[in-house]
Motif scaffolding. Structure first.
Motif, PDB file in Angstrom:
ATOM      1  N   VAL A   1      11.384   4.159  13.504  1.00 26.50           N
ATOM      2  CA  VAL A   1      12.191   5.267  13.000  1.00 26.50           C
ATOM      3  C   VAL A   1      11.276   6.477  12.886  1.00 26.50           C
ATOM      4  O   VAL A   1      10.288   6.448  12.154  1.00 26.50           O
ATOM      5  CB  VAL A   1      12.806   4.937  11.629  1.00 26.50           C
ATOM      6  N   ALA A   2      11.589   7.533  13.640  1.00 25.76           N
ATOM      7  CA  ALA A   2      10.793   8.768  13.619  1.00 25.76           C
ATOM      8  C   ALA A   2      11.526   9.804  12.791  1.00 25.76           C
ATOM      9  O   ALA A   2      12.658  10.185  13.114  1.00 25.76           O
ATOM     10  CB  ALA A   2      10.554   9.279  15.034  1.00 25.76           C
ATOM     11  N   ILE A   3      10.889  10.258  11.737  1.00 30.87           N
ATOM     12  CA  ILE A   3      11.496  11.190  10.784  1.00 30.87           C
ATOM     13  C   ILE A   3      10.813  12.547  10.957  1.00 30.87           C
ATOM     14  O   ILE A   3       9.599  12.662  10.780  1.00 30.87           O
ATOM     15  CB  ILE A   3      11.304  10.683   9.340  1.00 30.87           C
ATOM     16  N   ASP A   4      11.585  13.545  11.340  1.00 35.11           N
ATOM     17  CA  ASP A   4      11.002  14.872  11.520  1.00 35.11           C
ATOM     18  C   ASP A   4      11.761  15.894  10.679  1.00 35.11           C
ATOM     19  O   ASP A   4      12.870  15.634  10.214  1.00 35.11           O
ATOM     20  CB  ASP A   4      11.004  15.271  12.999  1.00 35.11           C
ATOM     21  N   GLY A   5      11.166  17.048  10.525  1.00 33.43           N
ATOM     22  CA  GLY A   5      11.773  18.116   9.732  1.00 33.43           C
ATOM     23  C   GLY A   5      10.734  19.165   9.415  1.00 33.43           C
ATOM     24  O   GLY A   5       9.525  18.937   9.560  1.00 33.43           O
ATOM     25  N   MET A   6      11.204  20.327   8.975  1.00 30.69           N
ATOM     26  CA  MET A   6      10.279  21.420   8.670  1.00 30.69           C
ATOM     27  C   MET A   6       9.393  21.050   7.493  1.00 30.69           C
ATOM     28  O   MET A   6       9.708  20.144   6.701  1.00 30.69           O
ATOM     29  CB  MET A   6      11.047  22.701   8.372  1.00 30.69           C
ATOM     30  N   GLY A   7       8.269  21.732   7.383  1.00 25.49           N
ATOM     31  CA  GLY A   7       7.383  21.492   6.260  1.00 25.49           C
ATOM     32  C   GLY A   7       8.085  21.708   4.940  1.00 25.49           C
ATOM     33  O   GLY A   7       8.785  22.697   4.753  1.00 25.49           O
ATOM     34  N   GLY A   8       7.892  20.766   4.010  1.00 21.00           N
ATOM     35  CA  GLY A   8       8.488  20.899   2.684  1.00 21.00           C
ATOM     36  C   GLY A   8       9.867  20.317   2.550  1.00 21.00           C
ATOM     37  O   GLY A   8      10.488  20.423   1.494  1.00 21.00           O
ATOM     38  N   VAL A   9      10.400  19.679   3.628  1.00 20.45           N
ATOM     39  CA  VAL A   9      11.765  19.170   3.578  1.00 20.45           C
ATOM     40  C   VAL A   9      11.847  17.784   2.936  1.00 20.45           C
ATOM     41  O   VAL A   9      12.934  17.269   2.706  1.00 20.45           O
ATOM     42  CB  VAL A   9      12.378  19.161   4.993  1.00 20.45           C
ATOM     43  N   GLY A  10      10.687  17.170   2.654  1.00 19.85           N
ATOM     44  CA  GLY A  10      10.690  15.889   1.952  1.00 19.85           C
ATOM     45  C   GLY A  10      10.635  14.679   2.865  1.00 19.85           C
ATOM     46  O   GLY A  10      11.187  13.630   2.519  1.00 19.85           O
ATOM     47  N   LYS A  11       9.923  14.784   3.984  1.00 16.35           N
ATOM     48  CA  LYS A  11       9.860  13.662   4.934  1.00 16.35           C
ATOM     49  C   LYS A  11       9.135  12.471   4.336  1.00 16.35           C
ATOM     50  O   LYS A  11       9.596  11.331   4.437  1.00 16.35           O
ATOM     51  CB  LYS A  11       9.145  14.112   6.218  1.00 16.35           C
ATOM     52  N   THR A  12       7.995  12.731   3.702  1.00 17.67           N
ATOM     53  CA  THR A  12       7.215  11.627   3.140  1.00 17.67           C
ATOM     54  C   THR A  12       7.975  10.947   2.011  1.00 17.67           C
ATOM     55  O   THR A  12       8.045   9.707   1.945  1.00 17.67           O
ATOM     56  CB  THR A  12       5.852  12.135   2.645  1.00 17.67           C
ATOM     57  N   SER A  13       8.558  11.734   1.118  1.00 15.69           N
ATOM     58  CA  SER A  13       9.307  11.144  -0.005  1.00 15.69           C
ATOM     59  C   SER A  13      10.459  10.294   0.513  1.00 15.69           C
ATOM     60  O   SER A  13      10.724   9.197  -0.010  1.00 15.69           O
ATOM     61  CB  SER A  13       9.857  12.259  -0.910  1.00 15.69           C
ATOM     62  N   PHE A  14      11.141  10.784   1.555  1.00 17.64           N
ATOM     63  CA  PHE A  14      12.235  10.011   2.127  1.00 17.64           C
ATOM     64  C   PHE A  14      11.720   8.730   2.762  1.00 17.64           C
ATOM     65  O   PHE A  14      12.315   7.652   2.575  1.00 17.64           O
ATOM     66  CB  PHE A  14      12.970  10.844   3.183  1.00 17.64           C
TER      67      PHE A  14
ATOM     68  N   ALA B   1       0.806  -1.224   0.000  1.00 21.79           N
ATOM     69  CA  ALA B   1       0.000   0.000   0.000  1.00 21.79           C
ATOM     70  C   ALA B   1       0.835   1.268   0.000  1.00 21.79           C
ATOM     71  O   ALA B   1       0.334   2.339   0.323  1.00 21.79           O
ATOM     72  CB  ALA B   1      -0.933   0.005   1.209  1.00 21.79           C
ATOM     73  N   LEU B   2       2.123   1.167  -0.338  1.00 22.05           N
ATOM     74  CA  LEU B   2       2.956   2.369  -0.335  1.00 22.05           C
ATOM     75  C   LEU B   2       2.602   3.278  -1.504  1.00 22.05           C
ATOM     76  O   LEU B   2       2.263   2.795  -2.594  1.00 22.05           O
ATOM     77  CB  LEU B   2       4.441   1.995  -0.438  1.00 22.05           C
ATOM     78  N   PRO B   3       2.721   4.598  -1.310  1.00 25.76           N
ATOM     79  CA  PRO B   3       2.611   5.507  -2.466  1.00 25.76           C
ATOM     80  C   PRO B   3       3.751   5.236  -3.439  1.00 25.76           C
ATOM     81  O   PRO B   3       4.729   4.551  -3.092  1.00 25.76           O
ATOM     82  CB  PRO B   3       2.738   6.898  -1.838  1.00 25.76           C
TER      83      PRO B   3
END
Length: 1013
Positions: free
Chosen positions: A314-327, A281-283
């Motif tokens: 694994v918790a992935i954080d970052g500012m909006g627009g930094v590409g968290k979902t794509s990563f 079910a991954l994008p």
């Protein structure tokens, strides 16, 4: 170190990644970037002698500093001290150094040894042992050599090693495919393909593994990806081997079937999963995803070493627009082969426009349905559904990607209880209450990755036409992936737009966010969602911090803006840091991302609170604090400086605790851009007393840093504000500083005007200290413009007054100026005496930057009386001091004099080496007066060496600048040297003409004939 000693030594040095040195289990801290790069260069060429110049090339990526060779030797000496057995490890040989170590002590040598063993085992048909050694070699890698840093030799060695790594990977995958591995290879191969996207052999191995895993369509799609990539990047088609493999997969060639594995237990991935079928079910994974290799490597390493208890999170954080979902999607695909029951993805809508975050029970329902649970089998009740989810997932091995999470409460009930699952969580805020987690905070993209994305979206042909504009576009986007992608998409959809045209549109900060909007996507919308997710008090703090005029915000200036204690301010800053509305690159300092700064400035404009509107109390508090703090620092660093009325400014401010001069010096250097920006802002707002006090303090650091235009700007602001205030004490001080700035910039007429006005004000006020300062400054200008008699009287009067006032620091400055006057006048014995007195005072006061200037002037005077050995002695000490304390022009002056002195002493190689240092030095940081003197000194040196062509060029450059600024004696010296060089080159008439003009000027100035050479 003997071979026996090395065999017993626990020392190990690793360069396949960041540089590490281990003494057994204890990490040896190498002490700095230069030492790390020197050691890496030597280890990469272990056993081979590297010269100092080769090490300089390896250490510095750009133009090395003038003291580069000295710093390399210093780094080697330090490495020998801090590395156990370092004296035997780093050997001096001929004109360079080499590392002498066993292969077991160096990971790069061990890597080569393991590859050699694998090659030998393959020759003997021992495939199993070869696999072990190849895996062992690849396990040594922690990243690129020196993490991609270093000069060209290190980068070249790193590239060669990466090629060997790629070949080893291909060989290992071939062996594993041959023994029947399939699905478990897919994730690893995707990661390898991401690292080496143009390696066709790896692509073919991935296609084969996909085909043997029953994923024929995916294998064919992989071929289309590589064909598109090769066409866009290189303009070629896939090679014949890959094309044939594609054709065989297309026709389902039975010869490609998985070979029968050797006897033994079946791989876990091959055990039938049983119903229901694995969920996928991954994008979609972005085909033009680039970068993040370090973070992906970190994640894979974590999976290898994580505890067997509980899920791997694994918790992935970052500012909006930094590409968290794509990563996270790329990461999920890259490790999917480890988790045979599939991959699940769910957006929890934690940060969604006009939406509500999904609750944990609703998420559990959605996830159960992905796993095939029929809707009518879902129990009623939130807690019951959560229990069913946990019971179901406990029997699975899946990758679970929970995207866009708002807080811990959203995800805690969804975490699997077993260790067979990987949970990837993305959030704009760091979920600090989540335990047992690998944290990955995504920053902005590197230059290289940004350019690679541009080439993927626009094609490399289009980006290659405008490389400078592309680099500027990436800077304007703040290296934020979303911003870059939007900008590139706009260009891709407007093929007639040049990159430079979009750069021009984005150069206006007030409209930059408007340009970074495309359809429903936009940087401003993304930032607004994060902003609205803050509590009301934190939103207010965020806006107030936007008033800060500098790049970096420390706790004390934040406290002033927010009207709180430093402790309360730090807590607020940390909240905004966790929310990625601020960034932190250095402990104690916080910074807005460039686009976040544009966003907060837009908020301020809308609210009518910007610096261009009414002054807020917050801004007034900040300026008060900056005056108070810079006063404290300057009082500590410049004892005895003039006291001026503060008018109540800064009484309530809480300055930082800076008790040591070195702390104060670092603070002033760190804050100089903020102080200058604050002075500009205060001037715009009509806060004239703040302007004069801030300018008075910041000019010390601007002068020391060689930022003379900024020095003049601050002084001019202070003069204008002082006139508006109508306070003659502040006007005199501001004019005096402006005179100094004009001297540094070679603006002698303007400097004479400023110092003359300041002197008159001091006389009217009866200000003896100011009178002494301005008399000396006017004397300096008069001497430089050739008015020697008048200058002598002014400088002597200045020295007398300063001595009476006990102002030893400024007395020493005037003594140096007196020495310079005597030297220009040809009165060298008196120049020696004056410079010697100045040096004695500077030594007593321990003012090292002033010692450099005094010693250089003393050396120049010694050369005038032919005391070359004494000059050499002074310059040897100066060369030690300039590394840490010298301004750019003073460094060049010291090495130019060193070159000339060594030439006169017959040490020609040393003379050439010092001259080369000067020639490679950054001339843009020299002030014009220094530039003229240095060029004339080097011209004299080259004439002595018989290099009249270069001498003529230097003297001509000196003559041009000296004439333009009115530096008469150096103009005469340049003409004299130019005439001699021209005559030696056979242009006798031209040479004689220059020499006659030189003699005329010398005569007008009263320089005796025997002092004109």
């Amino acid at each position: 170190m003997s071979s026996a000693q090395r065999a017993e030594s626990p020392l190990r040095i690793n360069v396949l990644g960041s540089v590490e040195c281990w003494d057994g289990d204890e990490r040896v801290h190498l002490g700095g970037l230069i030492q790390e790069r020197v050691l890496a260069a030597l280890v990469l060429e272990a056993g081979r002698v590297l010269s100092v110049s080769q090490l300089v090339d390896a250490v510095w990526e750009d133009v090395p500093p003038a003291t580069a060779a000295h710093q390399v030797r210093k780094a080697v000496a330090r490495l020998r001290q801090i590395i156990p057995g370092g004296g035997g490890l780093i050997i001096t040989q001929a004109s360079g150094y080499r590392v002498s170590a066993d292969a077991a002590q160096l990971d790069v040598k061990q890597f080569s040894a393991l590859l050699d063993q694998a090659r030998a085992e393959l020759a003997d048909r021992r495939a199993g042992e070869a696999v072990e050694h190849l895996e062992g070699a690849l396990a040594l890698w922690r990243g690129t050599v020196l993490s991609g840093d270093g000069g060209e030799p290190i980068r070249a060695a790193g590239t060669a090693l990466l090629e060997r790594r790629a070949a080893a990977i291909e060989q290992l995958i071939d062996l594993r495919l041959a023994r029947g591995e399939t699905a478990e290879l897919v994730g690893e191969l995707r990661a390898y393909v991401a690292a080496y996207p143009l390696q066709e052999r790896l692509r073919g191995q991935l296609m084969l593994a996909l085909f043997r895993s029953g994923r024929q369509a995916d294998a064919l799609e992989e071929f289309e990806r590589v064909r598109a990539l090769l066409s866009e990047d290189l303009g070629i088609d896939p090679g014949s081997d890959l094309t044939r493999l594609h054709e065989r997969i297309l026709r389902n060639d039975p010869a490609l079937a998985r070979p029968v594995p050797e006897a033994g237990p079946r791989p876990v991935a091959e055990v039938p999963a049983g119903p229901p079928a694995a969920a996928h079910a991954l994008p979609h994974d972005l085909p033009d995803f680039v970068g993040r290799e370090r973070e992906l490597d970190h994640l894979r390493s974590y999976l290898e070493t994580a505890s067997s208890q509980g899920p791997r999170i694994v918790a992935i954080d970052g500012m909006g627009g930094v590409g968290k979902t794509s990563f996270a999607v790329r990461a999920a695909y890259s490790v999917s082969g480890r988790y045979p029951d599939g991959q699940l993805y769910l957006d929890l809508h934690g940060f969604t426009p006009a939406g509500q975050p999904m609750t944990a029970p609703a998420a559990a329902e959605a996830l159960l349905r992905m796993l095939g649970t029929p809707v009518d089998h879902l129990p009623d009740g939130a807690s019951v559904r959560l229990n069913l989810w946990r019971a179901t997932i406990a029997e699975k091995s899946v990758v679970l990607l929970l995207d866009n999470v708002s807080d811990v409460a959203q995800v805690l009930p969804l975490l699997p209880p077993n260790s067979e699952c990987l949970v990837l969580i993305t959030s704009r805020t760091r979920l600090v209450d989540l335990d047992g987690v690998l944290w990955i905070s995504l920053g902005t993209m590197t230059d290289e990755d940004s350019a690679a994305m541009a080439s993927a979206v626009l094609t490399s042909q289009r980006t290659a036409v405008e490389p400078e504009a592309l680099a500027e576009l990436i800077e304007l986007c703040g290296h934020l992936p979303l911003a870059i992608r939007i900008a590139l998409s706009r260009l891709a959809n407007r093929p007639r737009w040049s990159i430079g045209y979009l750069v021009d549109r984005m150069s206006d900060e007030s409209r930059r966010l408007d340009e970074l909007r495309s359809g429903e996507r936009g940087v401003e919308l993304t930032l607004k969602i994060s902003y609205e997710g803050l509590k009301a008090k934190d939103r207010e703090a965020f806006r107030l911090l936007g008033l800060h005029p500098g790049r970096d915000i420390d706790v004390h200036s934040a406290a002033a803006l927010l009207g709180t204690s430093p402790e309360e301010a730090e807590a607020t800053l940390e909240v905004l840091l966790d929310a990625h509305m601020l960034q932190q690159y250095e402990f104690g300092y916080y910074r807005f991302h460039d686009l976040v700064r544009s966003f907060v400035h837009r908020l301020l404009r809308v609210a009518g609170q910007s610096a261009g509107g009414d002054i807020s109390p917050a801004l007034g508090r900040l300026l008060d604090y900056l005056v108070c703090a810079s006063d404290q620092v300057c009082d500590l660093l410049f004892a005895g400086r003039l006291s001026v009325p503060a008018g109540g400014i800064g009484r309530q401010a809480v300055p930082p605790e800076l008790d040591e001069p070195e702390q104060a010096r670092k603070w002033l250097e760190r804050e100089r851009t903020t102080l200058l920006a604050a002075a500009v802002l205060a001037h715009e707002q009509g806060l004239d007393r703040h302007v004069t006090l801030l300018a008075r303090n910041v000019v010390f650091q601007l002068d020391a840093a060689g930022l003379y235009s900024e020095f003049a700007e601050a002084s001019q602001l202070a003069v204008a504000s002082s006139r508006r205030l109508g306070e003659p004490e502040l006007l005199r001080l501001s004019l005096s500083n402006l005179a100094v700035a004009n001297w540094k910039l070679g603006r002698f007429d303007a400097g004479i005007a400023a110092s003359s006005e300041a002197l008159k004000i001091a006389d009217d006020l009866g200000d003896r200290r100011g009178f002494a300062k301005d008399t000396g400054m006017l004397g300096l200008f008069k001497g430089t413009t050739g008015q020697f008699d008048e200058a002598l009287g002014l400088l002597r009067e200045s020295i007398r007054l300063k001595r009476e006032l006990g102002a030893a620091r400024t007395e020493a400055e005037s003594l140096v100026n007196l020495s310079s006057l005597y030297e220009q006048w040809g009165r060298y014995p008196e120049a020696v005496e004056a410079a010697g007195q100045a040096l004695a005072l500077d030594l007593e006061l321990d003012i090292r930057e002033h010692q450099i200037v005094a010693r250089a002037d003393l050396a120049l005077a010694y050369l005038g009386v032919h005391a070359d050995e004494e000059a050499d002695e002074q310059l040897a000490r100066d060369r030690e001091l300039v590394e840490d304390f010298g301004a750019a022009g003073e460094v060049a002056m010291v090495f130019a004099l060193s070159a000339l002195t060594n030439q006169r002493l017959g040490r020609h190689e040393e003379a050439a080496r010092y001259a080369e240092i000067v020639r490679e030095h950054r001339r843009e940081h020299w002030n014009p007066t220094r530039q003229v003197v240095i060029d004339n000194i080097l011209g004299k040196l080259y004439r002595a060496q018989g290099n009249d062509s270069d001498a003529a060029l230097l003297h001509e450059a000196a003559r041009t600048v000296a004439a333009s600024i009115g530096y008469r004696v150096e103009e005469a010296r340049a003409l004299l040297g130019l005439g001699a060089a021209e005559s030696a080159l056979g242009r006798t008439e031209e040479g004689q003409r220059h020499q006659r003009r030189a003699e005329e000027i010398f005569t007008e100035l009263g320089v005796p004939p025997d002092a004109r050479s």
